[in-house]
Design a protein around this motif. Structure first.
Motif, PDB file in Angstrom:
ATOM      1  N   ILE A   7     -22.028 -19.804  28.157  1.00 37.62           N
ATOM      2  CA  ILE A   7     -21.716 -21.231  28.283  1.00 37.62           C
ATOM      3  C   ILE A   7     -20.216 -21.423  28.462  1.00 37.62           C
ATOM      4  CG2 ILE A   7     -21.685 -23.432  27.054  1.00 37.62           C
ATOM      5  CD1 ILE A   7     -24.397 -22.600  28.288  1.00 37.62           C
ATOM      6  N   GLN A   8     -19.403 -20.657  27.748  1.00 36.76           N
ATOM      7  CA  GLN A   8     -17.955 -20.725  27.932  1.00 36.76           C
ATOM      8  C   GLN A   8     -17.583 -20.389  29.372  1.00 36.76           C
ATOM      9  OE1 GLN A   8     -15.909 -18.270  25.043  1.00 36.76           O
ATOM     10  NE2 GLN A   8     -17.063 -19.155  23.327  1.00 36.76           N
ATOM     11  N   ALA A   9     -18.234 -19.379  29.944  1.00 41.19           N
ATOM     12  CA  ALA A   9     -17.951 -18.996  31.327  1.00 41.19           C
ATOM     13  C   ALA A   9     -18.348 -20.090  32.302  1.00 41.19           C
ATOM     14  CB  ALA A   9     -18.687 -17.689  31.655  1.00 41.19           C
ATOM     15  N   VAL A  10     -19.512 -20.716  32.056  1.00 44.71           N
ATOM     16  CA  VAL A  10     -19.947 -21.816  32.918  1.00 44.71           C
ATOM     17  C   VAL A  10     -18.952 -22.975  32.837  1.00 44.71           C
ATOM     18  CG1 VAL A  10     -21.743 -23.536  33.312  1.00 44.71           C
ATOM     19  CG2 VAL A  10     -22.379 -21.178  32.774  1.00 44.71           C
ATOM     20  N   ARG A  11     -18.472 -23.269  31.641  1.00 49.81           N
ATOM     21  CA  ARG A  11     -17.495 -24.348  31.485  1.00 49.81           C
ATOM     22  C   ARG A  11     -16.212 -24.053  32.265  1.00 49.81           C
ATOM     23  NH1 ARG A  11     -18.848 -28.088  27.673  1.00 49.81           N
ATOM     24  NH2 ARG A  11     -20.312 -27.485  26.015  1.00 49.81           N
ATOM     25  N   CYS A  12     -15.805 -22.795  32.299  1.00 56.54           N
ATOM     26  CA  CYS A  12     -14.610 -22.424  33.059  1.00 56.54           C
ATOM     27  C   CYS A  12     -14.781 -22.739  34.543  1.00 56.54           C
ATOM     28  CB  CYS A  12     -14.311 -20.936  32.874  1.00 56.54           C
ATOM     29  SG  CYS A  12     -13.713 -20.493  31.226  1.00 56.54           S
ATOM     30  N   LEU A  13     -15.999 -22.580  35.046  1.00 58.09           N
ATOM     31  CA  LEU A  13     -16.256 -22.812  36.469  1.00 58.09           C
ATOM     32  C   LEU A  13     -16.372 -24.289  36.823  1.00 58.09           C
ATOM     33  CD1 LEU A  13     -18.811 -19.936  37.135  1.00 58.09           C
ATOM     34  CD2 LEU A  13     -16.495 -20.119  38.060  1.00 58.09           C
ATOM     35  N   GLU A  14     -16.570 -25.145  35.822  1.00 60.70           N
ATOM     36  CA  GLU A  14     -16.696 -26.569  36.109  1.00 60.70           C
ATOM     37  C   GLU A  14     -15.460 -27.119  36.802  1.00 60.70           C
ATOM     38  OE1 GLU A  14     -19.231 -29.279  33.435  1.00 60.70           O
ATOM     39  OE2 GLU A  14     -18.327 -27.865  32.010  1.00 60.70           O
ATOM     40  N   ALA A  15     -14.298 -26.551  36.503  1.00 61.61           N
ATOM     41  CA  ALA A  15     -13.055 -27.028  37.118  1.00 61.61           C
ATOM     42  C   ALA A  15     -13.021 -26.760  38.622  1.00 61.61           C
ATOM     43  CB  ALA A  15     -11.850 -26.364  36.443  1.00 61.61           C
ATOM     44  N   PHE A  16     -13.835 -25.819  39.094  1.00 60.09           N
ATOM     45  CA  PHE A  16     -13.849 -25.445  40.516  1.00 60.09           C
ATOM     46  C   PHE A  16     -15.179 -25.783  41.176  1.00 60.09           C
ATOM     47  CE2 PHE A  16     -11.490 -22.176  38.043  1.00 60.09           C
ATOM     48  CZ  PHE A  16     -10.206 -22.613  38.365  1.00 60.09           C
ATOM     49  N   ARG A  17     -15.872 -26.792  40.626  1.00 57.56           N
ATOM     50  CA  ARG A  17     -17.235 -27.101  41.071  1.00 57.56           C
ATOM     51  C   ARG A  17     -17.303 -27.403  42.567  1.00 57.56           C
ATOM     52  NH1 ARG A  17     -21.101 -26.870  42.915  1.00 57.56           N
ATOM     53  NH2 ARG A  17     -23.146 -27.777  42.456  1.00 57.56           N
ATOM     54  N   THR A  18     -16.278 -27.972  43.141  1.00 63.75           N
ATOM     55  CA  THR A  18     -16.317 -28.321  44.571  1.00 63.75           C
ATOM     56  C   THR A  18     -16.159 -27.102  45.475  1.00 63.75           C
ATOM     57  OG1 THR A  18     -13.933 -28.779  44.580  1.00 63.75           O
ATOM     58  CG2 THR A  18     -15.434 -30.636  44.117  1.00 63.75           C
ATOM     59  N   GLU A  19     -15.892 -25.944  44.903  1.00 63.07           N
ATOM     60  CA  GLU A  19     -15.607 -24.761  45.718  1.00 63.07           C
ATOM     61  C   GLU A  19     -16.748 -23.755  45.722  1.00 63.07           C
ATOM     62  OE1 GLU A  19     -11.644 -23.280  45.842  1.00 63.07           O
ATOM     63  OE2 GLU A  19     -10.914 -24.879  44.526  1.00 63.07           O
ATOM     64  N   PHE A  20     -17.885 -24.105  45.138  1.00 60.76           N
ATOM     65  CA  PHE A  20     -19.064 -23.243  45.252  1.00 60.76           C
ATOM     66  C   PHE A  20     -20.315 -24.122  45.254  1.00 60.76           C
ATOM     67  CE2 PHE A  20     -18.442 -23.650  40.682  1.00 60.76           C
ATOM     68  CZ  PHE A  20     -19.727 -23.773  40.171  1.00 60.76           C
ATOM     69  N   ASP A  21     -21.415 -23.541  45.752  1.00 58.89           N
ATOM     70  CA  ASP A  21     -22.674 -24.281  45.890  1.00 58.89           C
ATOM     71  C   ASP A  21     -23.744 -23.823  44.913  1.00 58.89           C
ATOM     72  OD1 ASP A  21     -21.755 -25.715  48.329  1.00 58.89           O
ATOM     73  OD2 ASP A  21     -21.739 -23.686  49.165  1.00 58.89           O
ATOM     74  N   VAL A  22     -23.780 -22.529  44.608  1.00 56.35           N
ATOM     75  CA  VAL A  22     -24.768 -21.957  43.695  1.00 56.35           C
ATOM     76  C   VAL A  22     -24.047 -20.962  42.793  1.00 56.35           C
ATOM     77  CG1 VAL A  22     -26.926 -20.641  43.480  1.00 56.35           C
ATOM     78  CG2 VAL A  22     -26.614 -22.215  45.397  1.00 56.35           C
ATOM     79  N   LEU A  23     -24.476 -20.907  41.539  1.00 60.55           N
ATOM     80  CA  LEU A  23     -23.896 -19.968  40.580  1.00 60.55           C
ATOM     81  C   LEU A  23     -24.875 -18.839  40.291  1.00 60.55           C
ATOM     82  CD1 LEU A  23     -21.912 -19.001  38.386  1.00 60.55           C
ATOM     83  CD2 LEU A  23     -22.945 -20.695  36.848  1.00 60.55           C
ATOM     84  N   PHE A  24     -24.436 -17.596  40.474  1.00 64.15           N
ATOM     85  CA  PHE A  24     -25.210 -16.414  40.102  1.00 64.15           C
ATOM     86  C   PHE A  24     -24.749 -15.936  38.723  1.00 64.15           C
ATOM     87  CE2 PHE A  24     -27.058 -14.061  44.033  1.00 64.15           C
ATOM     88  CZ  PHE A  24     -27.668 -15.225  44.448  1.00 64.15           C
ATOM     89  N   VAL A  25     -25.705 -15.683  37.832  1.00 59.83           N
ATOM     90  CA  VAL A  25     -25.404 -15.094  36.523  1.00 59.83           C
ATOM     91  C   VAL A  25     -26.145 -13.766  36.433  1.00 59.83           C
ATOM     92  CG1 VAL A  25     -25.520 -15.352  34.032  1.00 59.83           C
ATOM     93  CG2 VAL A  25     -25.088 -17.362  35.465  1.00 59.83           C
ATOM     94  N   TYR A  26     -25.397 -12.677  36.296  1.00 56.86           N
ATOM     95  CA  TYR A  26     -25.990 -11.342  36.269  1.00 56.86           C
ATOM     96  C   TYR A  26     -26.187 -10.889  34.829  1.00 56.86           C
ATOM     97  CZ  TYR A  26     -26.519  -6.298  36.880  1.00 56.86           C
ATOM     98  OH  TYR A  26     -26.972  -5.007  36.836  1.00 56.86           O
ATOM     99  N   LEU A  27     -27.437 -10.540  34.472  1.00 57.79           N
ATOM    100  CA  LEU A  27     -27.777 -10.097  33.128  1.00 57.79           C
ATOM    101  C   LEU A  27     -28.311  -8.670  33.183  1.00 57.79           C
ATOM    102  CD1 LEU A  27     -29.616 -13.283  31.764  1.00 57.79           C
ATOM    103  CD2 LEU A  27     -27.214 -12.650  31.471  1.00 57.79           C
TER     104      LEU A  27
END
Length: 341
Positions: A87-107
């Motif tokens: 969740i912390q990592a996802v929050r970090c990406l919120e600041a750049f939301r306009t620069e990507f369309d889909v988020l991949f999370v590798y587990l």
């Protein structure tokens, strides 16, 4: 529809290259090694969808701290720890939301012990999806074992369709539908409290039109429910709220116009309060269909007379109404609902 589709990534330390390699595979061709009677060859993402998939800028690539493996091994609640870090990592990406369309999370598979709770019904997949959905962030969770399946054609079709749809594409359209129709699918997440009694967490609604366009998702919490046989049923006020909010999504994409027909699907029957809430929210619609659907095997049953009409099962099921009432039957796959005109 963005072109190319830009993918942000979250991965363990030093393992982002695995996701990039996986994305490169999307542009290769693969022949099926299973279900060969109906699984077609994967000809490459661009050939199927007429657009490309590419990595988002470097600032949209997050790697988790190297010590996470040791922290998970030492934690008495690894699922909580892993969820918090992601969740912390996802929050970090919120600041750049306009620069990507889909988020991949590798587990990776080595974290599997943290995917579910031990003393509760926590599910990491559902938790991340709900968190991202509320923020309007399409997310694709890539599990190591599933991504490395031997049938690459099958994996590419599943992931390719998911990426295209989550980026705003329309992979298919519904056949034989009337104009100005809204489709609303309703589902629920039920969790137990400390005493073991069911409490309601989230109601989810997905909305799209007759062209398959405008697929949007809303999720919100509610406590106004009744639970019968582990199935939740909404109060009249809560069902009114769900349908009203769902219609707002439709109107926003259609110049403020309301649909002439609304088809509402869920996997449990509609109780009288739920029916009243739906009709109260849809006073100007010419037709309202409330449909219970169960997909297991067999056929889809509907009808407008005393004798149900049975149709061959396809996925998704083709449902047609030819009267005032839908009928149920003993078939494992069936639809049941009400039509108001």
């Amino acid at each position: 529809m963005p072109s190319p589709i830009r993918v942000a990534t979250i991965a363990p330390a030093g393992e982002s290259t695995r996701l990039f390699g996986f994305m490169q595979e999307l542009h290769r061709t693969f022949s099926p090694r299973e279900r060969t009677d109906y699984l077609p060859e994967w000809p490459g993402f661009s050939a199927v969808f007429n657009t490309r998939v590419t990595a988002a800028p470097a600032k949209c690539r997050v790697e988790l701290e190297p010590a996470l493996d040791a922290d998970l091994a030492a934690s008495p609640a690894p699922h909580t720890l892993l969820a918090d870090r992601l969740i912390q990592a996802v929050r970090c990406l919120e600041a750049f939301r306009t620069e990507f369309d889909v988020l991949f999370v590798y587990l990776p598979d080595r974290w599997e012990a943290a995917f579910f709770g031990h003393d509760d019904d926590f599910d990491l997949h559902d938790y991340l999806k709900a968190f991202a959905a509320i923020r309007g962030m399409p997310i694709q969770i890539v599990r190591e074992g599933r991504a490395l399946s031997s049938c690459r054609a099958s994996v590419m079709w599943r992931i390719g369709l998911a990426i295209y749809a989550k980026a705003g594409g329309i992979p298919w359209k519904l056949a034989d539908t009337k104009a100005e129709t809204a489709f609303i699918g309703i589902s629920y997440a039920v969790r137990n409290d400390d005493s073991g009694s069911p409490r309601f967490v989230t109601c989810c609604s997905q909305v799209f039109d007759e062209d398959g366009a405008g697929l949007e998702f809303i999720a919100f919490d509610t406590n106004e429910i009744q639970v019968q046989r582990e199935n939740p049923f909404l109060s009249r006020a809560e069902m009114f709220r769900v349908i009203t909010r769902s219609l707002e999504l439709y109107r926003r994409r259609h110049g403020g116009r309301s649909p002439r027909r609304v088809m509402i699907h869920k996997t449990t029957e509609f109780k009288s309060d739920e029916i009243a809430g739906c009709f109260e929210a849809l006073p100007v619609c010419e037709a309202v269909d409330l449909i219970k659907s169960l997909m297991r095997s067999g056929g889809v049953v509907s009808g407008g007379s005393r004798t149900p009409t049975i149709h061959a099962a396809i996925r998704p099921p083709h449902i047609r109404s030819n009267g005032e009432r839908w009928y149920s039957s003993a078939h494992e796959t069936r639809c049941f609902g009400y039509t108001a005109r």
